[in-house]
Design a protein around this motif. Structure first.
Motif, short mmCIF file in Angstrom:
data_model
loop_
_atom_site.label_atom_id
_atom_site.label_comp_id
_atom_site.label_asym_id
_atom_site.label_seq_id
_atom_site.Cartn_x
_atom_site.Cartn_y
_atom_site.Cartn_z
N LEU A 173 30.67 21.00 -5.30
CA LEU A 173 29.85 19.80 -5.51
C LEU A 173 28.65 19.80 -4.57
O LEU A 173 28.69 20.37 -3.48
CB LEU A 173 30.69 18.55 -5.28
N PRO A 174 27.55 19.13 -4.97
CA PRO A 174 26.37 19.03 -4.10
C PRO A 174 26.72 18.43 -2.75
O PRO A 174 27.49 17.46 -2.67
CB PRO A 174 25.43 18.11 -4.89
N GLU A 175 26.17 18.96 -1.67
CA GLU A 175 26.51 18.54 -0.32
C GLU A 175 26.05 17.11 -0.01
O GLU A 175 26.66 16.42 0.81
CB GLU A 175 25.91 19.51 0.70
N ASP A 176 24.96 16.68 -0.66
CA ASP A 176 24.43 15.34 -0.35
C ASP A 176 25.03 14.25 -1.21
O ASP A 176 24.52 13.12 -1.26
CB ASP A 176 22.91 15.34 -0.50
N MET A 177 26.12 14.56 -1.91
CA MET A 177 26.77 13.58 -2.79
C MET A 177 28.13 13.21 -2.22
O MET A 177 28.92 14.07 -1.84
CB MET A 177 26.95 14.19 -4.19
N THR A 178 28.41 11.90 -2.16
CA THR A 178 29.72 11.44 -1.69
C THR A 178 30.63 11.18 -2.87
O THR A 178 30.19 10.77 -3.95
CB THR A 178 29.59 10.15 -0.86
N VAL A 179 31.93 11.42 -2.65
CA VAL A 179 32.93 11.21 -3.70
C VAL A 179 33.87 10.10 -3.25
O VAL A 179 34.41 10.13 -2.14
CB VAL A 179 33.73 12.50 -3.98
N TRP A 180 34.07 9.12 -4.13
CA TRP A 180 34.93 7.97 -3.86
C TRP A 180 36.08 7.96 -4.86
O TRP A 180 35.87 8.17 -6.05
CB TRP A 180 34.14 6.67 -3.99
N GLY A 181 37.29 7.72 -4.37
CA GLY A 181 38.47 7.70 -5.23
C GLY A 181 39.13 6.34 -5.28
O GLY A 181 39.24 5.65 -4.25
N MET A 182 39.58 5.94 -6.48
CA MET A 182 40.25 4.63 -6.66
C MET A 182 41.75 4.76 -6.36
O MET A 182 42.60 4.48 -7.20
CB MET A 182 40.02 4.12 -8.08
N LYS A 183 42.04 5.20 -5.12
CA LYS A 183 43.43 5.42 -4.71
C LYS A 183 43.48 5.31 -3.19
O LYS A 183 42.51 5.64 -2.50
CB LYS A 183 43.89 6.80 -5.18
N ASP A 184 44.62 4.85 -2.67
CA ASP A 184 44.75 4.74 -1.22
C ASP A 184 44.77 6.11 -0.57
O ASP A 184 44.10 6.36 0.43
CB ASP A 184 46.03 3.97 -0.86
N SER A 185 45.57 7.02 -1.15
CA SER A 185 45.68 8.37 -0.62
C SER A 185 44.81 9.31 -1.46
O SER A 185 45.10 9.52 -2.64
CB SER A 185 47.14 8.83 -0.65
N VAL A 186 43.76 9.83 -0.85
CA VAL A 186 42.81 10.66 -1.60
C VAL A 186 42.71 12.05 -0.96
O VAL A 186 43.03 12.22 0.22
CB VAL A 186 41.41 10.02 -1.64
N PRO A 187 42.28 13.06 -1.73
CA PRO A 187 42.14 14.41 -1.16
C PRO A 187 41.10 14.45 -0.05
O PRO A 187 40.24 13.57 0.07
CB PRO A 187 41.67 15.24 -2.37
N ARG A 188 41.19 15.47 0.77
CA ARG A 188 40.22 15.66 1.85
C ARG A 188 38.82 15.82 1.26
O ARG A 188 38.63 16.54 0.29
CB ARG A 188 40.60 16.92 2.63
N GLY A 189 37.86 15.14 1.84
CA GLY A 189 36.50 15.19 1.31
C GLY A 189 36.18 14.06 0.36
O GLY A 189 35.06 13.96 -0.14
N VAL A 190 37.17 13.18 0.11
CA VAL A 190 37.00 12.03 -0.78
C VAL A 190 37.22 10.75 0.03
O VAL A 190 38.13 10.69 0.86
CB VAL A 190 37.99 12.08 -1.97
#
Length: 618
Positions: A173-190
């Motif tokens: 994924l592009p480095e300047d983009m943030t990833v948000w997850g609709m979960k309490d426990s999310v993968p590293r980087g999210v």
């Protein structure tokens, strides 16, 4: 004297009524529909002159104030009122205001299934003035990466059930983009959006963040396969969103209706026509995560549904369900959608009762729309003189062998006669603009035809073949490198590229073939093997199911020694499409996608008969 005059007047009125019914049977249908079209135009012009540019979001916020406690979304039995959705979406907006650098005009993508949080995140980002890109929740790997990279995203929001799809591609994924997850426990980087939602305020966001200066400004990107290649992000402006939102109202829906939406929200039908339509009315929506034929009528009865959205496949699936007692015991009065065949239409009404089928035609990125407000079986809409006052369109002659519009010696296109199939094109002008796609301009250019009837004119190429019979329009087929299956557009070049990655394949051509009793066309891949290489059916199966959405996986394979090409080196598909997949008519080896054996298997006469008779479901 007066009595005879009144008698004559009455007789004259009866005669005129009879003649109107005989010669102009749809006069009043057209009249009231055209009044609605004019009313919408006047309403938008009035607000423009006042300097008040009202958007779909603005309309939602008004409903949230006027009827805060009215149910807006019902999902799995849970009720979300207009006020609930307003407050939850404000929380989303406040998260990004406090914990990100997002600003007005930035683009954020949603990779989410049908659920209330899809709407909450969508509206929350809209309150910040962000452009929201809806990602198809079925795509994976390279196709998903392509979509993410094509929109210059600042952020991506992922549903809890789809985090696995993103985890696979996180390093790319592009480095300047943030990833948000609709979960309490999310993968590293999210980043956990769900966690942040629990600690922020639901206070309203100031309107200055989302106020618009022009209705032709972008508000959404909705991905469509278009006619070639990987998915493309169609530009959706505030104006297009507003126009789509009045569809339910134009068909006669009211604020008292309860509307059942099972179509995916990442498509314009579910989001713009569906959710937007409910907002226009101030109505209630019953949202389903995924369509279920076995649960459909039970849901309609449980929630007192009065209107539902459909695609042709949905109606066919319902007709294929085992017959039960009380199938007409429901409150559904309208069904709104597109793509239902005439035979399925009639069977549906015979079986499930007096439901008005409101068929329409539109393309996500298109500048034209047809609505069958008369209920004429099989038609996508009216095409009379009055309609052409609002939408200038034509059906032009098409060369099926060359797969392009016909042009005469002077280079002009020509219209087909009534009853003949022709390519539907729509004039592009200030009243009906074409906004195209974001990213590479060549995609937008490919959808336009220039100098069609005169020097300088520009038309949008729908890629659809239509037939006009008197004053009605009927869908006939699709052109180019796209076919429709399971309610989705399949881009043949994308499928061919995925199969062509295998080291034993020299060339691949993909097209759609008709299967009895199915809407659209099933995918078929014509393959040429490399010299001295053998076909590995297991590898082909693993390749397509891993890298393609389920609806895009070819159901059939055909192994050829050579492929016929056009003068521009395109695969000559016309004959292949006509031949279909019948092993008695085709001497080339044929194979069928067997999901039970998880491989492609030889397509025998027995297997072919089972597919044709519907004993094997595709």
């Amino acid at each position: 004297m007066l009595l005879s005059w009144l008698t004559g007047l009455g007789a004259g009125m009866v005669f005129l009524h009879f003649m109107q019914k005989l010669l102009f049977p749809y006069f009043w249908h057209d009249f009231w529909y055209l009044l609605k079209v004019v009313r919408v135009g006047l309403w938008m012009e009035m607000f423009r002159l006042r300097g008040e540019l009202v958007t779909v979001l603005d309309k939602f916020l008004k409903h949230a104030k006027r009827q805060p406690h009215k149910p807006f979304i019902i999902y799995d039995g849970d009720i979300y009122t207009y006020q609930d959705v307003d407050k939850r979406s404000s929380r989303v907006a406040n998260v990004f205001l406090n914990y990100s650098t997002l600003k007005k005009g930035d683009t954020v993508a949603l990779l989410m299934s049908n659920e209330p949080d899809f709407v909450h995140v969508w509206f929350g980002l809209a309150k910040l003035g962000c452009v929201v890109a809806f990602l198809n929740s079925n795509i994976r790997s390279n196709s998903l990466l392509h979509c993410i990279r094509s929109c210059e995203l600042r952020a991506l929001v992922v549903g809890a059930d789809l985090l696995g799809a993103i985890e696979e591609i996180l390093p790319s994924l592009p480095e300047d983009m943030t990833v948000w997850g609709m979960k309490d426990s999310v993968p590293r980087g999210v980043i956990s959006l769900k966690e942040k939602l629990s600690i922020v305020s639901d206070a309203p966001v100031p309107r200055r963040h989302h106020v618009v200066s022009k209705l032709k400004s972008n508000c959404l990107y909705i991905f469509t396969s278009g006619t070639t290649g990987l998915p493309k992000a169609a530009v959706i402006t505030q104006l297009q969103a507003l126009r789509s939102s009045v569809g339910f109202w134009a068909f006669g829906c009211t604020a008292d209706d309860i509307i059942y939406i099972t179509l995916p929200l990442y498509h314009s039908s579910g989001s713009l026509l569906g959710i937007g339509g409910c907002i226009e009315l101030g109505a209630t929506c019953v949202l389903k995560k995924k369509f279920s034929a076995s649960q459909f009528w039970n849901d309609c009865r449980k929630y007192n549904v009065t209107v539902f959205q459909y695609i042709g496949e949905l109606c066919r699936y319902l007709c294929k369900q085992p017959k039960q007692e009380g199938e007409k015991n429901h409150q559904v009065r309208l069904a709104i959608g597109n793509g239902v065949r005439s035979d399925v239409w009639r069977e549906f009404l015979d079986r499930f009762g007096d439901i008005k089928m409101c068929e329409l035609y539109a393309a996500t990125e298109g500048n034209i729309c047809f609505m069958n407000h008369t209920g004429k079986t099989g038609s996508v809409g009216r095409t009379n003189f009055f309609y052409k006052l609002f939408f200038a369109f034509d059906l032009i002659k098409y060369d099926f062998q060359k797969d392009e519009p016909m042009r005469n010696e002077q280079g002009w296109c020509s219209s087909v006669k009534k009853g003949e199939p022709g390519l539907l094109i729509a004039l592009v002008n200030a009243k009906n603009p074409f906004f195209g796609y974001t990213g590479n301009k060549k995609y937008t250019e490919k959808k336009l035809l220039y100098d069609v009837f005169k020097k300088g004119d520009v038309y949008f190429n729908t890629g659809d073949l239509m037939v006009q019979d008197h004053d009605f329009l009927y869908f006939w087929d699709r052109t180019g490198d796209t076919f429709r299956w399971k309610g989705e557009n399949v881009a043949t070049t994308e499928v061919a590229d995925i199969i062509g990655m295998l080291d034993f394949i020299q060339e691949t051509g993909v097209y759609g073939v008709a299967v009895p009793d199915y809407e659209g066309k099933a995918g078929m891949a014509s393959i040429i093997l490399k010299p001295n290489k053998s076909l590995d059916l297991q590898k082909v199966y693993d390749q397509v199911v891993t890298l393609l959405p389920g609806y895009a996986c070819p159901r059939f394979l055909r192994i050829q020694e050579k492929m016929e090409k056009t003068g521009t080196f395109k695969l000559q598909k016309f004959r292949l499409v006509e031949e279909g997949f019948n092993p008695l008519k085709i001497s080339d080896p044929l194979y069928f996608m067997d999901n039970l054996k998880k491989s492609y298997v030889p397509l025998t006469k027995e297997l072919y008969d089972q597919v044709v008779l519907g004993e094997i479901k595709l």
